[in-house]
Enzyme design. Structure first.
Site, PDB file in Angstrom:
ATOM      1  N   GLU A  84       0.847  -1.197   0.000  1.00  0.00           N
ATOM      2  CA  GLU A  84       0.000   0.000   0.000  1.00  0.00           C
ATOM      3  C   GLU A  84       0.879   1.243   0.000  1.00  0.00           C
ATOM      4  OE1 GLU A  84      -3.671  -0.060   1.787  1.00  0.00           O
ATOM      5  OE2 GLU A  84      -3.623  -2.160   2.372  1.00  0.00           O
TER       6      GLU A  84
HETATM    7  C1  LIG Z   1      -5.794 -10.056   7.470  1.00  0.00           C
HETATM    8  C2  LIG Z   1      -4.725  -9.010   7.383  1.00  0.00           C
HETATM    9  C3  LIG Z   1      -4.665  -8.171   6.288  1.00  0.00           C
HETATM   10  C4  LIG Z   1      -3.671  -7.209   6.188  1.00  0.00           C
HETATM   11  N1  LIG Z   1      -3.564  -6.480   5.047  1.00  0.00           N
HETATM   12  C5  LIG Z   1      -2.482  -5.700   4.856  1.00  0.00           C
HETATM   13  C6  LIG Z   1      -2.202  -5.166   3.589  1.00  0.00           C
HETATM   14  O1  LIG Z   1      -2.903  -5.474   2.613  1.00  0.00           O
HETATM   15  N2  LIG Z   1      -1.122  -4.339   3.449  1.00  0.00           N
HETATM   16  C7  LIG Z   1      -0.311  -4.040   4.515  1.00  0.00           C
HETATM   17  O2  LIG Z   1       0.668  -3.294   4.338  1.00  0.00           O
HETATM   18  N3  LIG Z   1      -0.533  -4.583   5.738  1.00  0.00           N
HETATM   19  C8  LIG Z   1      -1.581  -5.419   5.916  1.00  0.00           C
HETATM   20  N4  LIG Z   1      -1.764  -6.041   7.120  1.00  0.00           N
HETATM   21  C9  LIG Z   1      -0.901  -5.654   8.258  1.00  0.00           C
HETATM   22  C10 LIG Z   1       0.473  -6.316   8.231  1.00  0.00           C
HETATM   23  O3  LIG Z   1       0.346  -7.680   7.959  1.00  0.00           O
HETATM   24  C11 LIG Z   1       1.121  -6.118   9.599  1.00  0.00           C
HETATM   25  O4  LIG Z   1       1.166  -4.732   9.898  1.00  0.00           O
HETATM   26  C12 LIG Z   1       2.550  -6.653   9.712  1.00  0.00           C
HETATM   27  O5  LIG Z   1       2.721  -7.873   9.050  1.00  0.00           O
HETATM   28  C13 LIG Z   1       2.863  -6.810  11.200  1.00  0.00           C
HETATM   29  O6  LIG Z   1       4.192  -7.242  11.409  1.00  0.00           O
HETATM   30  P1  LIG Z   1       4.767  -7.264  12.900  1.00  0.00           P
HETATM   31  O7  LIG Z   1       6.143  -7.770  12.851  1.00  0.00           O
HETATM   32  O8  LIG Z   1       4.514  -5.963  13.549  1.00  0.00           O
HETATM   33  O9  LIG Z   1       3.801  -8.296  13.686  1.00  0.00           O
HETATM   34  P2  LIG Z   1       3.587  -9.907  13.477  1.00  0.00           P
HETATM   35  O10 LIG Z   1       3.578 -10.242  12.042  1.00  0.00           O
HETATM   36  O11 LIG Z   1       2.365 -10.212  14.279  1.00  0.00           O
HETATM   37  O12 LIG Z   1       4.858 -10.523  14.148  1.00  0.00           O
HETATM   38  C14 LIG Z   1       4.944 -10.760  15.537  1.00  0.00           C
HETATM   39  C15 LIG Z   1       5.363 -12.196  15.759  1.00  0.00           C
HETATM   40  O13 LIG Z   1       5.425 -12.431  17.163  1.00  0.00           O
HETATM   41  C16 LIG Z   1       4.995 -13.748  17.429  1.00  0.00           C
HETATM   42  N5  LIG Z   1       4.575 -13.823  18.839  1.00  0.00           N
HETATM   43  C17 LIG Z   1       3.455 -13.332  19.416  1.00  0.00           C
HETATM   44  N6  LIG Z   1       3.439 -13.616  20.724  1.00  0.00           N
HETATM   45  C18 LIG Z   1       4.574 -14.283  20.998  1.00  0.00           C
HETATM   46  C19 LIG Z   1       5.139 -14.859  22.186  1.00  0.00           C
HETATM   47  N7  LIG Z   1       4.503 -14.781  23.360  1.00  0.00           N
HETATM   48  N8  LIG Z   1       6.324 -15.497  22.098  1.00  0.00           N
HETATM   49  C20 LIG Z   1       6.982 -15.587  20.907  1.00  0.00           C
HETATM   50  N9  LIG Z   1       6.503 -15.062  19.761  1.00  0.00           N
HETATM   51  C21 LIG Z   1       5.309 -14.417  19.807  1.00  0.00           C
HETATM   52  C22 LIG Z   1       3.870 -13.974  16.455  1.00  0.00           C
HETATM   53  O14 LIG Z   1       3.663 -15.348  16.213  1.00  0.00           O
HETATM   54  C23 LIG Z   1       4.383 -13.226  15.208  1.00  0.00           C
HETATM   55  O15 LIG Z   1       5.047 -14.097  14.321  1.00  0.00           O
HETATM   56  C24 LIG Z   1      -2.737  -7.043   7.230  1.00  0.00           C
HETATM   57  C25 LIG Z   1      -2.780  -7.901   8.331  1.00  0.00           C
HETATM   58  C26 LIG Z   1      -3.731  -8.895   8.397  1.00  0.00           C
HETATM   59  C27 LIG Z   1      -3.684  -9.873   9.537  1.00  0.00           C
END
Ligand SMILES: Cc1cc2nc3c(=O)[nH]c(=O)nc-3n(C[C@H](O)[C@H](O)[C@H](O)COP(=O)(O)OP(=O)(O)OC[C@H]3O[C@@H](n4cnc5c(N)ncnc54)[C@H](O)[C@@H]3O)c2cc1C
Ligand SMILES: *[C@@H]1O[C@H](CO)[C@@H](O)[C@H](O)[C@H]1NC(C)=O
Length: 496
Positions: A84
């Protein structure tokens, strides 16, 4: 002191037994989570010469909320699907990886939402007159525009912030906000389809204009690549984690999958992290990348408890829910060709199976439809059986296409991000009542505990690029402390 040749050889032998990628016994940093932000933080630490870390990931895979899965014979995306913010002044770093030279060259499709006025279905079937929907869209666009202007005039303390819906009432003389089925579905498409929460909840000041589109451009590209959107996470990971030369899989012992963190005990001299299987990891610092939804639960216990300024900021922000339901059919019965990709269902029940997408272009011959629902409808649907959901979706489709012979769907995929204790929702949304100052506190470290994740992104919370950039930013805050002894992190004061 000089070593004899024999000692040096003996040392080399020892070193050889522990290749440089062996997990350090007491790493300097523990990263919790192997989603985009945790993997990005590890990359930044490596660049700065900090390589003694472990990444603890609860699930059996890297990628987190970017997750492909097999459906109807193809790989579809249960989580993030679009890059996006493309074709603007600045290059979106994710687009650079996905499409840029030397990048992954992912198969992507620019989404064209310009034909919705020809593709909006009435509650009891048939299309709305194109002119009528055009008028609604035009009026809503004007409201948005004056909303952005109004937003720019509000005091930066946030004290004058209002919901997007309040702005709609103010600028459009709609005392109830959008209330006819067609007004509601256009409103849903413009707001909920992006933020996964209704305008009643969302902060005007902090979402209009939205930095993602302002900085990177208005276009969005749908990723439909059999390697999955998650290959961008892999792409970052392989910059610094050891891969198997044949399969390309990450085999670095510093990445520990199936490792659920349950407790973080922290003090000025370091952290002790306990996992569900009672393993203990010690380090100087920890970076927590678990989602905002997870931080709002008690999955991870902090010892001592997080200070109230910190937990308040965490509880005040919102974790939204966005559900992508995929349906497979034995044959196609929906309009095809240019300008038909997206269609809307204008139910009197706002948010009831509202936004549909036919994926013929992306997955030719697969006969797959994608319908998106959010918020309370998502929570409701997560709690019912897939059969029940399929029945509801079929009823809606048969209403939309009364003249067509609509066959039963043969398969359905209903992701359950909200029920999953490792996610508890899909992405963060900025609600009214949270000032810029309070939002910045979500990112602020607490002693030796650092925070990252899309919900800590300075400008792009909710997005993949937000997660990626937040990983870099949070790692930089830690690097300043670990390498330059600059350990105080200042958040701008409430009234600055
Ligand atoms: C359905 C959906 C649609 C989306 N659409 C878009 C889109 O089209 N475009 C866009 O840019 N973004 C989109 N997003 C948002 C985007 O996917 C997220 O903002 C991004 O992937 C988040 O990354 P992160 O590293 O912050 O979190 P996460 O990907 O959640 O990574 C955190 C990790 O921590 C792990 N974890 C959690 N608790 C623990 C624990 N206690 N111990 C060890 N590990 C743990 C989890 O398993 C996970 O792997 C979407 C998200 C979803 C779910
Ligand atoms: C994506 O990459 C291709 C090939 O390098 C290029 O032709 C195209 O313009 C790029 N698309 C965008 C939107 O940047």
């Amino acid at each position: 002191m000089k070593h004899s040749t024999a000692t040096v050889l003996a040392l080399l032998a020892v070193v050889a037994q522990y290749p440089s990628h062996a997990a350090p016994a007491d790493p300097k940093v523990i990263i919790i989570g192997a989603g985009m932000s945790g993997i990005s933080a590890g990359n930044r630490l490596s660049e700065a010469g900090i390589t003694d870390f472990v990444i603890l990931e609860a699930t059996d895979r890297m990628g987190g909320r970017i997750h492909k899965t097999e459906f109807a014979g193809v790989n579809v995306e249960m989580g993030a699907n679009w890059v996006e913010g493309v074709n603007g002044d600045e290059m979106n770093p994710i687009w650079n990886m996905a499409n840029g030279t030397g990048g992954l060259n992912l198969r992507t499709f620019r989404s064209d939402f310009n034909h919705l006025s020809s593709n909006t279905y009435k509650q009891d079937g048939g299309l709305y007159d194109k002119k009528c929907v055009e008028k609604v869209i035009k009026r809503m666009d004007e409201v948005e525009e004056s909303g952005s202007k109004l937003s720019g005039t509000l005091h930066h303390s946030g004290q004058q912030d209002m919901s997007v819906m309040s702005m709609q009432r103010l600028t459009s003389q709609m005392p109830d906000g959008p209330s006819t089925p067609v007004d509601m579905v256009v409103d849903y498409y413009q707001h909920d389809f992006q933020f996964a929460e209704p305008p009643r909840v969302t902060s005007l000041q902090n979402t209009q204009p939205l930095p993602t589109f302002n900085d990177f451009g208005d276009d969005v590209y749908f990723v439909a690549d059999q390697r999955g959107y998650e290959s961008v996470v892999h792409h970052v990971a392989e910059q610094y984690l050891k891969t198997d030369p044949e399969s390309g899989a990450i085999v670095d012992p510093r990445l520990k999958l199936n490792t659920v963190v349950r407790e973080i005990a922290y003090s000025p001299i370091g952290v002790v992290v306990r996992t569900e299987d009672d393993k203990v990891y010690r380090a100087d610092y920890v970076i927590v990348s678990a989602s905002l939804g997870v931080l709002q639960t008690d999955l991870i216990r902090f010892e001592p408890q997080l200070p109230s300024w910190k937990s308040m900021s965490i509880y005040k922000f919102n974790m939204a829910v966005y559900t992508k339901i995929f349906l497979k059919f034995p044959k196609r019965f929906w309009p095809e060709g240019p300008g038909t990709e997206f269609f809307l269902y204008a139910s009197g029940r706002r948010g009831y199976y509202p936004v549909w997408q036919q994926l013929e272009k992306q997955y030719p011959g697969s006969n797959v439809l994608l319908v998106t629902i959010t918020d309370d409808e998502s929570r409701r649907i997560e709690q019912q059986s897939d059969e029940q959901t399929m029945e509801e979706a079929m009823e809606v489709l048969r209403k939309m296409f009364p003249e067509k012979d609509v066959p039963e769907a043969t398969e359905i995929l209903v992701p359950r991000w909200w029920s999953n204790r490792f996610f508890k929702g899909t992405f963060s949304n900025w609600p009214i009542g949270v000032s810029r100052y309070e939002f910045d506190l979500i990112r602020a470290p607490v002693g030796t505990v650092y925070f990252t994740g899309e919900h800590t992104s300075e400008k792009y919370n909710g997005y993949v690029h937000g997660a990626y950039l937040a990983g870099i930013d949070s790692a930089n805050i830690l690097i300043n402390c670990a390498k330059k002894n600059m350990c105080t992190y200042n958040v701008k004061g409430k009234h600055d």
